[in-house]
Design an enzyme around this catalytic site. Sequence first.
Site, PDB file in Angstrom:
ATOM      1  N   TYR A  82       0.818  -0.999   0.165  1.00 50.72           N
ATOM      2  CA  TYR A  82       0.130   0.069  -0.086  1.00 50.72           C
ATOM      3  C   TYR A  82       1.000   1.441   0.090  1.00 50.72           C
ATOM      4  CZ  TYR A  82      -3.771   3.401   0.863  1.00 50.72           C
ATOM      5  OH  TYR A  82      -4.548   4.319   0.735  1.00 50.72           O
ATOM      6  N   PHE A 136      -7.488  22.568 -23.274  1.00 50.92           N
ATOM      7  CA  PHE A 136      -7.942  21.082 -23.755  1.00 50.92           C
ATOM      8  C   PHE A 136      -9.374  20.507 -23.229  1.00 50.92           C
ATOM      9  CE2 PHE A 136      -8.400  16.312 -23.063  1.00 50.92           C
ATOM     10  CZ  PHE A 136      -8.063  16.070 -24.359  1.00 50.92           C
ATOM     11  N   THR A 137     -10.029  20.088 -23.461  1.00 56.02           N
ATOM     12  CA  THR A 137     -11.429  19.771 -22.974  1.00 56.02           C
ATOM     13  C   THR A 137     -11.591  19.494 -21.618  1.00 56.02           C
ATOM     14  OG1 THR A 137     -11.530  17.312 -23.696  1.00 56.02           O
ATOM     15  CG2 THR A 137     -12.331  19.016 -25.075  1.00 56.02           C
ATOM     16  N   ASP A 228       1.671  21.046 -19.833  1.00 54.26           N
ATOM     17  CA  ASP A 228       0.691  19.934 -19.987  1.00 54.26           C
ATOM     18  C   ASP A 228       1.623  19.259 -21.095  1.00 54.26           C
ATOM     19  OD1 ASP A 228      -0.626  17.793 -21.189  1.00 54.26           O
ATOM     20  OD2 ASP A 228      -2.531  18.817 -20.485  1.00 54.26           O
ATOM     21  N   LYS A 271      -0.716   8.854 -22.757  1.00 55.38           N
ATOM     22  CA  LYS A 271      -0.517   9.211 -24.087  1.00 55.38           C
ATOM     23  C   LYS A 271       1.116   8.953 -24.247  1.00 55.38           C
ATOM     24  CE  LYS A 271      -3.171  12.570 -25.674  1.00 55.38           C
ATOM     25  NZ  LYS A 271      -4.381  12.205 -26.121  1.00 55.38           N
ATOM     26  N   ARG A 401     -13.623  16.592 -32.830  1.00 62.77           N
ATOM     27  CA  ARG A 401     -12.869  17.503 -32.212  1.00 62.77           C
ATOM     28  C   ARG A 401     -13.408  18.853 -32.581  1.00 62.77           C
ATOM     29  NH1 ARG A 401     -10.628  15.796 -27.187  1.00 62.77           N
ATOM     30  NH2 ARG A 401     -12.963  15.699 -27.216  1.00 62.77           N
ATOM     31  N   PHE A 468     -19.825  15.436 -25.565  1.00 60.42           N
ATOM     32  CA  PHE A 468     -19.388  14.667 -26.751  1.00 60.42           C
ATOM     33  C   PHE A 468     -19.399  13.201 -26.131  1.00 60.42           C
ATOM     34  CE2 PHE A 468     -15.174  14.561 -25.137  1.00 60.42           C
ATOM     35  CZ  PHE A 468     -14.858  15.523 -24.515  1.00 60.42           C
TER      36      PHE A 468
HETATM   37  N1  F0G Z   1      -4.291  16.871 -21.407  1.00 60.86           N
HETATM   38  C1  F0G Z   1      -4.056  16.549 -22.662  1.00 60.86           C
HETATM   39  C2  F0G Z   1      -3.133  17.384 -23.508  1.00 60.86           C
HETATM   40  C3  F0G Z   1      -4.847  15.626 -23.095  1.00 60.86           C
HETATM   41  O1  F0G Z   1      -4.647  15.102 -24.375  1.00 60.86           O
HETATM   42  C4  F0G Z   1      -5.428  14.675 -22.217  1.00 60.86           C
HETATM   43  C5  F0G Z   1      -6.349  13.595 -22.649  1.00 60.86           C
HETATM   44  C6  F0G Z   1      -5.725  15.208 -20.914  1.00 60.86           C
HETATM   45  C7  F0G Z   1      -4.819  15.979 -20.607  1.00 60.86           C
HETATM   46  C8  F0G Z   1      -6.688  14.392 -19.820  1.00 60.86           C
HETATM   47  O2  F0G Z   1      -5.971  13.129 -19.702  1.00 60.86           O
HETATM   48  O3  F0G Z   1      -7.670  11.309 -20.483  1.00 60.86           O
HETATM   49  O4  F0G Z   1      -5.550  10.776 -18.861  1.00 60.86           O
HETATM   50  O5  F0G Z   1      -7.630  12.047 -18.233  1.00 60.86           O
HETATM   51  N2  F0G Z   1      -6.656  13.228 -23.782  1.00 60.86           N
HETATM   52  C9  F0G Z   1      -7.295  11.960 -24.388  1.00 60.86           C
HETATM   53  C10 F0G Z   1      -7.373  12.271 -25.902  1.00 60.86           C
HETATM   54  C11 F0G Z   1      -8.624  11.960 -23.934  1.00 60.86           C
HETATM   55  O6  F0G Z   1      -8.154  11.471 -26.504  1.00 60.86           O
HETATM   56  O7  F0G Z   1      -6.946  13.259 -26.555  1.00 60.86           O
HETATM   57  P1  F0G Z   1      -6.786  11.814 -19.205  1.00 60.86           P
END
Ligand code: F0G
Length: 494
Positions: A82, A136-137, A228, A271, A401, A468
């Site tokens: 743990y 980013f979203t 990021d 990623k 997107r 989405f």
């Molecule tokens: N920042 C970036 C630049 C990202 O592309 C993503 C996720 C996140 C943060 C969030 O990370 O999914 O691990 O919680 N991108 C994915 C995509 C979802 O398909 O582009 P996460």
Amino acid sequence: MVYLKKSNGDYIYIPDLRIRVFQKLKLQPLKERYRALIEAGWNTFRIPVEKIYIDMLTDSGVNAISLEQLSDMLGLGLEDAYAGNRAYYKLLDVFKEYIPHKYLVLTHQGRAAENLVFRVLMKNGKKRYVLTNIHFTTTRAIVERVYGGRMIELPVREAFDTASNFEFKGNVDLLKLEEEIRRLKPENIAAVRIEYASNLIGGQPFSLKNYYETREICDKYGIPLVADISMADWQIALMKKRDPLAKGKNALSIIRELMELTDIAYASARKGFYVRGGFITVKNNDRIYEELRTWQVVFEGHTTYGGMSLKEVAMLIDGVKMAFDDELPFYELEQIEYAVKELDKRNIPVVKPPGGLGVHVDAKRFLPHVPLIPVNNQGGYPAGALVSALYLISGIRGMERGQISMDRDPETGEEIPVELDLVRLAMPRKTYLKDHLDYMIDRLIWLFENRHVLKGLKWVYEPPIMRFFEGLLKDHDNWGLELSNIYMKHFGEF
Ligand code: F0G
């Protein structure tokens, strides 16, 4: 070395890898794809994977893994615990080598890292603004919907011009940055956030010069620079190709140089780091680290695993080495460049120049007759329509997107028109072959020739936040059936 001289004097790319684990794929017939699309509410997020032939929805969590990672997965000799598992301490050593930051905070994925970072930097909403090259979203949802702030994008003018070959579309507009800092006042600004190989404009990099200048502005006004680095692998590889200040440097020295300029870095490890997890690094601010760690144990888990499994903590050790490898990231950059050039030759509107992440089709230019936003119940959302149509005619899944990915203004309920309405065909790392791309290119060419058949989509069910993911839509006027009939006449069932 992945670029060698050819006998005729040109250069040839030779991949420095072989792939020995494979997965059998099955292309479903058109009828099945049509049914799957209807059941999924014309939303590619909702299509089950067995109905998909080539999955280009994302590169996130679906990269191939390396032989070293496969052995990490077994966790041999790492001893799960743990608190204080051995992989964590090995991981700390690897991080030290690549990222000259004092602290590491593990999280279960990227948005969890964003939640902690912006919770601490925004002081629970007291500092309202986050200035960024491109949002980013998930970042926007956290900054705006969770902490009540505002993300302000300050990209260079070329960022939204898909036809422009400008090489650093991820740059910040430095004049606007300074103007905005003065207008909003430095004390109200939580951070300047720079996204590496910016996702929503098509995996486009910034230049080292722009990053130095951004740092100078942050210093001048006492604002933290947050990075990021989810796609640092492609950012650095693209810099090596294009950036005069990066020429001749290796990936290790570039990431160290970038991180020296950065106060806090965070990533979705799913990623560029080839593992399901996330992390934050803090250069030297003890107080910020203390706060992050406090909330880490509330939201994520103990410091030595942060919501990841032991297997994943161990896989991240090699994931970090792969992200900053001098050759590996070029595999996908080559694929993207090949596909972009082939599509561009046929005047199919794609984001140029080729970047990281994937191939991005400009749906506004592909379907100029479909309105960006539905009017009078006629249907809209060109990228939503195009990504659905591509699945229907090929079994290839991409991601919208664009307008659908942008939530409505929470106060007025109005649509916020996007600059870019893209279909992303992501390139998971070390996963697809050139033949897959040739099939994708061919079907896109056919779709372009038949684009007049496509009309827009309209909502059946629209969720209030990140619509989405789970939203349900429908094709206006049953154009999906018409397209299927034309396809069937031309190609038959497959
Ligand atoms: N920042 C970036 C630049 C990202 O592309 C993503 C996720 C996140 C943060 C969030 O990370 O999914 O691990 O919680 N991108 C994915 C995509 C979802 O398909 O582009 P996460």
